[in-house]
Design an enzyme around this catalytic site. Structure first.
Site, short mmCIF file in Angstrom:
data_model
loop_
_atom_site.label_atom_id
_atom_site.label_comp_id
_atom_site.label_asym_id
_atom_site.label_seq_id
_atom_site.Cartn_x
_atom_site.Cartn_y
_atom_site.Cartn_z
N ASN A 64 0.81 -1.22 0.00
CA ASN A 64 0.00 0.00 0.00
C ASN A 64 0.85 1.27 0.00
OD1 ASN A 64 -3.07 -0.53 0.24
ND2 ASN A 64 -2.12 -2.11 1.48
N ARG A 73 4.75 1.10 -0.79
CA ARG A 73 5.91 1.00 -1.66
C ARG A 73 5.81 -0.18 -2.63
NH1 ARG A 73 11.35 1.07 1.83
NH2 ARG A 73 10.48 -0.94 2.45
N LEU A 74 6.43 0.03 -3.80
CA LEU A 74 6.64 -1.06 -4.77
C LEU A 74 8.06 -1.57 -4.53
CD1 LEU A 74 6.04 -0.90 -8.61
CD2 LEU A 74 8.20 -1.68 -7.68
N LYS A 75 8.17 -2.85 -4.23
CA LYS A 75 9.50 -3.45 -4.07
C LYS A 75 9.74 -4.41 -5.21
CE LYS A 75 7.56 -3.69 -0.46
NZ LYS A 75 6.32 -3.01 0.00
N ASP A 84 0.10 -10.76 0.60
CA ASP A 84 1.43 -10.46 1.15
C ASP A 84 1.63 -11.18 2.48
OD1 ASP A 84 -0.46 -8.90 2.45
OD2 ASP A 84 0.87 -7.15 2.60
#
Ligand code: ADP
Ligand code: PAZ
Ligand code: K
Length: 245
Positions: free
Chosen positions: A10, A12-14, A104
């Site tokens: 929600n 960060r894009l990792k 997740d």
């Protein structure tokens, strides 16, 4: 042979690029500012040069955003797959509603699961999650607002508290509003994790997510920090060679 692993949270894009024995070649984490599909388009050149054979995706951003993300990924011409919770996975069973469990959370558990252990997995992201896993059976867990969401809630929910900056460094009593807010919020999370540990003395605690290092400093029992737990879960799910680190 390399694979690209994406974790759309929600905040960060990792992403991790790993070779076929699970060694990380490169990775990054970026705040997507609620525009992950656009951020991905900006990363496609980088992904193009990295030239993965496959892209595995974990996303908790909902169907609409996932469709936009799928569109961005399709432009790469590389096969990709979004993970869905598998209630009957050979390595992990769960009492939780499989249709509601965040993928997740499920992948973080899958990344750590050991049928010889009792494990508590703490996801320290936008929401803080605590999951209890007894010999590879997920008993269920808890969801809390993260320290930042709690501060925002106080800011928007009260007239006189307009604290939006500051660090979460202590759980000693505060003598001004900013300290009282930051220490109260940190205590609410640290107190909850310590309480779960008190109630489950023979569980092994593992923290993952962006806030894990910050929270770990205030816990009064031994814990493991594993920042690539979800990645381990993705590689296990797609049956890659990887040893739990
Ligand atoms: N308002 C904020 N100010 C500063 N950092 C923030 C804020 N909100 C989130 N973060 C940082 O972003 C990271 C979110 O962690 P991450 O595990 O990537 O979350 P998610 O998986 O939910 O996207 C944490 O390191 C946290 O410190
Ligand atoms: C609880 C979460 C928001 C955590 O996501 P994150 O903080 O990693 O962005 C995510 O796991 C989710 O959307 N779960 C669905 C609800 C549930 O797990 O019951
Ligand atoms: K929401």
């Amino acid at each position: 042979m390399s694979n690209l692993w994406l974790d759309l949270g929600n905040t960060r894009l990792k992403y991790w690029l790993a070779d076929d024995i699970g060694q990380i070649i490169t990775s990054d984490a970026k705040q997507h500012l609620q525009a992950p599909a656009e951020l991905l388009i900006g990363l496609t050149d980088r992904f193009d040069t990295l030239a993965p054979e496959f892209i595995g995706v974990s996303s908790v951003l909902g169907e609409e955003v996932n469709a936009q993300v799928a569109e961005s990924l399709a432009t790469l011409g590389i096969p990709f797959e979004f993970v869905h919770v598998d209630a009957n996975h050979p390595l992990l069973t769960s009492d939780y509603d499989a249709g509601q469990l965040g993928v997740d959370r499920w992948l973080q558990i899958l990344g750590a699961v050991d049928r010889k252990k009792r494990q508590c997995i703490v996801g320290c992201g936008t929401a803080l999650t605590i999951d209890l896993v007894d010999h590879a059976h997920h008993l269920g867990g808890y969801i809390f607002p993260s320290i930042y969401l709690q501060r925002e809630a106080l800011f928007s929910g009260t007239k006189q508290i307009s604290i939006s900056e500051g660090t979460f460094t202590s759980i000693s009593e505060g003598v001004n509003t900013s300290d009282a807010v930051h220490r109260g919020i940190l205590l609410s999370i640290v107190g909850a994790i310590n309480e779960i540990a008190r109630r489950n003395p023979n569980y092994e605690f593992t923290l993952t997510g962006g806030d894990a290092p910050l929270l770990a400093q205030h816990l009064n029992h031994p814990i493991h920090i594993k920042d690539s737990l979800l990645l381990n879960g993705l590689m296990r799910y797609f049956d890659q060679q990887n040893q739990p680190r």
